[in-house]
Design a protein around this motif. Structure first.
Motif, PDB file in Angstrom:
ATOM      1  N   GLY A 243       6.634   4.330  -9.668  1.00  0.00           N
ATOM      2  CA  GLY A 243       6.065   4.256  -8.317  1.00  0.00           C
ATOM      3  C   GLY A 243       6.007   2.851  -7.742  1.00  0.00           C
ATOM      4  N   TRP A 244       6.642   1.898  -8.414  1.00  0.00           N
ATOM      5  CA  TRP A 244       6.533   0.500  -7.970  1.00  0.00           C
ATOM      6  C   TRP A 244       6.990   0.326  -6.527  1.00  0.00           C
ATOM      7  CZ3 TRP A 244       9.755  -3.499  -6.356  1.00  0.00           C
ATOM      8  CH2 TRP A 244       9.225  -4.789  -6.445  1.00  0.00           C
ATOM      9  N   LEU A 245       8.162   0.853  -6.212  1.00  0.00           N
ATOM     10  CA  LEU A 245       8.693   0.689  -4.849  1.00  0.00           C
ATOM     11  C   LEU A 245       7.751   1.335  -3.827  1.00  0.00           C
ATOM     12  CD1 LEU A 245      12.541   1.385  -5.164  1.00  0.00           C
ATOM     13  CD2 LEU A 245      11.459  -0.760  -4.497  1.00  0.00           C
ATOM     14  N   ALA A 246       7.285   2.545  -4.131  1.00  0.00           N
ATOM     15  CA  ALA A 246       6.444   3.273  -3.180  1.00  0.00           C
ATOM     16  C   ALA A 246       5.125   2.534  -2.952  1.00  0.00           C
ATOM     17  CB  ALA A 246       6.181   4.684  -3.704  1.00  0.00           C
ATOM     18  N   LEU A 247       4.511   2.107  -4.050  1.00  0.00           N
ATOM     19  CA  LEU A 247       3.200   1.463  -3.921  1.00  0.00           C
ATOM     20  C   LEU A 247       3.302   0.144  -3.162  1.00  0.00           C
ATOM     21  CD1 LEU A 247       0.174   1.506  -4.710  1.00  0.00           C
ATOM     22  CD2 LEU A 247       0.794   0.116  -6.661  1.00  0.00           C
ATOM     23  N   LEU A 248       4.261  -0.674  -3.567  1.00  0.00           N
ATOM     24  CA  LEU A 248       4.356  -1.982  -2.922  1.00  0.00           C
ATOM     25  C   LEU A 248       4.869  -1.883  -1.485  1.00  0.00           C
ATOM     26  CD1 LEU A 248       3.809  -2.793  -5.875  1.00  0.00           C
ATOM     27  CD2 LEU A 248       4.972  -4.899  -5.315  1.00  0.00           C
ATOM     28  N   ALA A 249       5.687  -0.872  -1.224  1.00  0.00           N
ATOM     29  CA  ALA A 249       6.137  -0.658   0.157  1.00  0.00           C
ATOM     30  C   ALA A 249       4.943  -0.239   1.006  1.00  0.00           C
ATOM     31  CB  ALA A 249       7.215   0.418   0.198  1.00  0.00           C
ATOM     32  N   GLY A 250       4.093   0.594   0.432  1.00  0.00           N
ATOM     33  CA  GLY A 250       2.902   1.035   1.163  1.00  0.00           C
ATOM     34  C   GLY A 250       1.977  -0.132   1.486  1.00  0.00           C
ATOM     35  N   VAL A 251       1.826  -1.014   0.520  1.00  0.00           N
ATOM     36  CA  VAL A 251       0.958  -2.176   0.739  1.00  0.00           C
ATOM     37  C   VAL A 251       1.576  -3.076   1.807  1.00  0.00           C
ATOM     38  CG1 VAL A 251      -0.045  -4.244  -0.326  1.00  0.00           C
ATOM     39  CG2 VAL A 251       0.071  -2.110  -1.622  1.00  0.00           C
ATOM     40  N   SER A 252       2.896  -3.294   1.702  1.00  0.00           N
ATOM     41  CA  SER A 252       3.510  -4.247   2.642  1.00  0.00           C
ATOM     42  C   SER A 252       3.770  -3.630   4.014  1.00  0.00           C
ATOM     43  CB  SER A 252       4.797  -4.840   2.063  1.00  0.00           C
ATOM     44  OG  SER A 252       5.568  -3.843   1.464  1.00  0.00           O
ATOM     45  N   GLY A 253       3.771  -2.293   4.113  1.00  0.00           N
ATOM     46  CA  GLY A 253       4.065  -1.661   5.408  1.00  0.00           C
ATOM     47  C   GLY A 253       2.859  -1.015   6.062  1.00  0.00           C
ATOM     48  N   GLY A 254       1.683  -1.144   5.469  1.00  0.00           N
ATOM     49  CA  GLY A 254       0.468  -0.604   6.099  1.00  0.00           C
ATOM     50  C   GLY A 254       0.412   0.917   6.092  1.00  0.00           C
ATOM     51  N   ALA A 255       0.754   1.537   4.955  1.00  0.00           N
ATOM     52  CA  ALA A 255       0.736   3.003   4.879  1.00  0.00           C
ATOM     53  C   ALA A 255      -0.700   3.536   4.825  1.00  0.00           C
ATOM     54  CB  ALA A 255       1.502   3.456   3.646  1.00  0.00           C
ATOM     55  N   ASP A 256      -0.844   4.801   5.172  1.00  0.00           N
ATOM     56  CA  ASP A 256      -2.164   5.440   5.118  1.00  0.00           C
ATOM     57  C   ASP A 256      -2.413   6.120   3.786  1.00  0.00           C
ATOM     58  OD1 ASP A 256      -3.223   5.679   8.194  1.00  0.00           O
ATOM     59  OD2 ASP A 256      -1.041   5.569   8.019  1.00  0.00           O
ATOM     60  N   PHE A 257      -1.361   6.617   3.168  1.00  0.00           N
ATOM     61  CA  PHE A 257      -1.519   7.363   1.923  1.00  0.00           C
ATOM     62  C   PHE A 257      -0.236   7.244   1.124  1.00  0.00           C
ATOM     63  CE2 PHE A 257      -2.951  10.781  -0.806  1.00  0.00           C
ATOM     64  CZ  PHE A 257      -4.328  10.685  -0.704  1.00  0.00           C
ATOM     65  N   ILE A 258      -0.385   7.081  -0.200  1.00  0.00           N
ATOM     66  CA  ILE A 258       0.806   6.870  -1.046  1.00  0.00           C
ATOM     67  C   ILE A 258       0.735   7.800  -2.257  1.00  0.00           C
ATOM     68  CG2 ILE A 258       2.118   5.143  -2.359  1.00  0.00           C
ATOM     69  CD1 ILE A 258       0.496   2.986  -0.822  1.00  0.00           C
ATOM     70  N   PHE A 259       1.846   8.427  -2.565  1.00  0.00           N
ATOM     71  CA  PHE A 259       1.901   9.247  -3.784  1.00  0.00           C
ATOM     72  C   PHE A 259       2.818   8.574  -4.793  1.00  0.00           C
ATOM     73  CE2 PHE A 259       0.938  12.351  -0.471  1.00  0.00           C
ATOM     74  CZ  PHE A 259      -0.103  13.062  -1.049  1.00  0.00           C
ATOM     75  N   ILE A 260       2.287   8.270  -5.971  1.00  0.00           N
ATOM     76  CA  ILE A 260       3.117   7.678  -7.028  1.00  0.00           C
ATOM     77  C   ILE A 260       2.920   8.458  -8.336  1.00  0.00           C
ATOM     78  CG2 ILE A 260       3.251   5.328  -6.100  1.00  0.00           C
ATOM     79  CD1 ILE A 260       0.959   4.542  -7.980  1.00  0.00           C
ATOM     80  N   PRO A 261       3.953   8.502  -9.175  1.00  0.00           N
ATOM     81  CA  PRO A 261       3.833   9.293 -10.414  1.00  0.00           C
ATOM     82  C   PRO A 261       2.759   8.771 -11.365  1.00  0.00           C
ATOM     83  CG  PRO A 261       6.111   8.516 -10.104  1.00  0.00           C
ATOM     84  CD  PRO A 261       5.298   7.919  -9.004  1.00  0.00           C
ATOM     85  N   GLU A 262       2.482   7.474 -11.310  1.00  0.00           N
ATOM     86  CA  GLU A 262       1.529   6.885 -12.265  1.00  0.00           C
ATOM     87  C   GLU A 262       0.091   7.277 -11.966  1.00  0.00           C
ATOM     88  OE1 GLU A 262       3.770   5.359 -10.538  1.00  0.00           O
ATOM     89  OE2 GLU A 262       5.003   4.066 -11.801  1.00  0.00           O
ATOM     90  N   HIS A 263      -0.149   7.814 -10.787  1.00  0.00           N
ATOM     91  CA  HIS A 263      -1.517   8.078 -10.356  1.00  0.00           C
ATOM     92  C   HIS A 263      -1.548   9.455  -9.698  1.00  0.00           C
ATOM     93  CE1 HIS A 263      -5.465   6.537  -9.480  1.00  0.00           C
ATOM     94  NE2 HIS A 263      -5.325   6.682  -8.175  1.00  0.00           N
ATOM     95  N   PRO A 264      -1.313  10.513 -10.500  1.00  0.00           N
ATOM     96  CA  PRO A 264      -1.164  11.837  -9.894  1.00  0.00           C
ATOM     97  C   PRO A 264      -2.473  12.330  -9.284  1.00  0.00           C
ATOM     98  CG  PRO A 264      -0.859  11.919 -12.297  1.00  0.00           C
ATOM     99  CD  PRO A 264      -1.201  10.518 -11.957  1.00  0.00           C
ATOM    100  N   PRO A 265      -2.448  12.880  -8.082  1.00  0.00           N
ATOM    101  CA  PRO A 265      -3.678  13.381  -7.470  1.00  0.00           C
ATOM    102  C   PRO A 265      -4.076  14.742  -8.041  1.00  0.00           C
ATOM    103  CG  PRO A 265      -1.826  13.766  -6.024  1.00  0.00           C
ATOM    104  CD  PRO A 265      -1.271  13.047  -7.227  1.00  0.00           C
ATOM    105  N   GLU A 266      -5.354  15.092  -7.847  1.00  0.00           N
ATOM    106  CA  GLU A 266      -5.865  16.375  -8.338  1.00  0.00           C
ATOM    107  C   GLU A 266      -5.079  17.537  -7.723  1.00  0.00           C
ATOM    108  OE1 GLU A 266      -8.095  17.017 -10.592  1.00  0.00           O
ATOM    109  OE2 GLU A 266      -8.342  14.850 -10.906  1.00  0.00           O
ATOM    110  N   THR A 267      -4.676  18.458  -8.583  1.00  0.00           N
ATOM    111  CA  THR A 267      -3.947  19.633  -8.104  1.00  0.00           C
ATOM    112  C   THR A 267      -4.819  20.446  -7.150  1.00  0.00           C
ATOM    113  OG1 THR A 267      -2.921  19.665 -10.264  1.00  0.00           O
ATOM    114  CG2 THR A 267      -2.631  21.643  -8.919  1.00  0.00           C
ATOM    115  N   ASN A 268      -4.241  20.908  -6.083  1.00  0.00           N
ATOM    116  CA  ASN A 268      -4.880  21.785  -5.071  1.00  0.00           C
ATOM    117  C   ASN A 268      -5.951  21.123  -4.210  1.00  0.00           C
ATOM    118  OD1 ASN A 268      -3.311  23.889  -5.926  1.00  0.00           O
ATOM    119  ND2 ASN A 268      -4.813  24.608  -7.431  1.00  0.00           N
ATOM    120  N   THR A 269      -6.437  19.935  -4.612  1.00  0.00           N
ATOM    121  CA  THR A 269      -7.470  19.329  -3.753  1.00  0.00           C
ATOM    122  C   THR A 269      -6.940  18.090  -3.037  1.00  0.00           C
ATOM    123  OG1 THR A 269      -8.334  18.010  -5.573  1.00  0.00           O
ATOM    124  CG2 THR A 269      -9.402  20.136  -5.185  1.00  0.00           C
TER     125      THR A 269
END
Ligand code: F6P
Length: 411
Positions: A243-269
């Motif tokens: 998820g390196w590219l996604a996370l750092l792109a999110g930080v440098s581009g002002g994203a609102d929400f980022i999904f990366i494999p290293e930090h999987p979100p809770e299923t269904n919630t």
């Protein structure tokens, strides 16, 4: 020493700078330098066709004169270019009658690699070679190298390619003892070329900074159109399982929400969680929404998180006019940024140093960079085995990751 350099797997910006450095430093240290065309596929194929060796051209200038159909041919120019002159003509037949067709291991000189630091992709070609994955293929590769009298190989590629470089059948050749004794041990070093930044025991892989820059520019472009229409955009970015590219792109581009494999979100919630946060961002005046999905993102139950599904959630639950943009290979191509010229240059110098110092017992080093120092990791295999994608920057530290998450939620 005869050093060959090969680029393998997915191309990445900075691979040409590796080749340029290995060739130039190699020659300056008294070595003969070779490139292998088309990645490991070229190693497996070797030089299957007779060609006029450089030494014969030296001995008989009329070959070049005949080739160019002119007595005025500047022999000196041709000699400077060596066999690598052919590189300029790609795989087509060269006027000299020599051709790169059927020749995958080609001697090159200084002039062949001038200016290569600024060119994207890999000029010597790459391939995801199926043949090299077979024991016969690796055997053929080792044989072809030894047959050309090559003593040392620099491989620039991702983890799959470096695994190939470490394989005993290529390092030892599994060639007949006489052949090995005649040509000596094949020394190998690996440089990590990958946009994914997914190799352990090195802080940065060659090509990752350029890809990040590319994504960042794309987000800037999307930001303006998103803001104009008050739209939401879901961007899928590369990175394979990292998820390196996604996370750092999110930080440098002002994203609102980022999904990366290293930090999987809770299923269904996670859908509720994402919507709550994006709603809050909108309430405090944001006109646009950017969600980044790493291509390898999944939930806590390992179910993939797809950009199209995220789009549907934003559309249906928040009523946002949402578009999906898959950046694809635009992330991988194009001019290397400054860091993807300096890093491969420094690492290329270290690769040649490591080869010149290697003994038959030396493992295949991986050249990396850690805490701003160019490093030699004992064995490529160690780095691959250590597979720890969370090594990179904020991903390394769960507490930092948490505060980063809070920042996204409140900003
Ligand atoms: O490893 C580099 C990478 O660009 C990944 O991010 C992506 O998953 C993959 O290669 C794409 O491979 P290909 O170009 O073979 O489709």
């Amino acid at each position: 020493m005869k050093i060959a350099v090969v680029t393998s797997g997915g191309d990445s910006a900075g691979m040409n700078a590796v080749v340029r450095t290995v060739v130039k430093i190699g020659i300056l240290r008294g070595c003969e330098t070779y490139i292998v065309r088309e990645g490991y596929e070229g190693l497996v194929r070797g030089n299957t066709q007779d060609y006029i060796p450089y030494s014969e051209l030296l001995a008989d200038p009329s070959v070049i004169q005949r080739a160019h159909g002119s007595a005025k041919t500047n022999l000196f120019e041709n000699l400077r270019f060596g066999d690598g002159l052919l590189l300029r003509d790609g795989t087509s037949d060269h006027p000299s009658g020599r051709s790169l067709k059927g020749r995958y291991i080609v001697r090159v000189g200084f002039d062949d690699v001038r200016g290569w630091f600024a060119v994207g992709g890999t000029l010597i070609g790459t391939a995801r070679s199926k043949a090299f994955r077979t024991p016969e293929g690796r055997l053929a590769a080792a044989y072809n190298l030894i047959n050309e009298g090559i003593d040392a190989l620099v491989v620039c590629g991702g983890d799959g390619s470096l695994t190939g470089a470490d394989s005993p059948s290529i390092a030892q050749g599994k060639i007949t003892q006489e052949q090995l004794a005649k040509h000596g041990h094949l020394r190998i070093v690996g440089l990590v070329g990958s946009i994914d930044n997914d190799m352990s025991l090195t802080d940065l892989t060659i090509g990752a900074p350029t890809a990040l820059h590319r994504i960042c520019e794309a987000i800037d472009n999307i930001n303006s159109t998103a803001s104009s229409h008050s739209r939401a955009f879901v961007l899928e970015v590369m990175g394979r399982h990292c998820g390196w590219l996604a996370l750092l792109a999110g930080v440098s581009g002002g994203a609102d929400f980022i999904f990366i494999p290293e930090h999987p979100p809770e299923t269904n919630t996670w859908e509720d969680y994402m919507c709550e946060n994006i709603k809050r961002h909108r309430q405090i005046g944001k006109r646009k929404t950017i969600v980044i999905v790493a291509e390898g993102a999944h939930d806590a139950d390992l179910q993939p998180i797809r950009a199209d599904y995220v789009k549907d959630v934003l559309t249906e639950r928040l009523g946002l006019d949402t578009r999906v943009t898959t950046l694809g290979h635009t992330q991988r191509g194009g001019k290397p940024c400054a860091l993807d010229r300096t890093l491969p240059t420094l690492q290329g110098v270290e690769a040649v140093n490591a080869l010149l110092e290697a003994t038959p017992d030396t493992p295949s080093y991986m050249i990396g960079v850690r805490e701003n120092k160019i490093t030699r990791t004992k064995a490529v295999a160690d780095a691959i085995a250590a597979k720890d994608f969370t090594k990179a920057m904020s991903l390394r530290d769960p507490e930092f990751l948490h505060s980063l998450e809070n920042f996204f939620i409140t900003s």
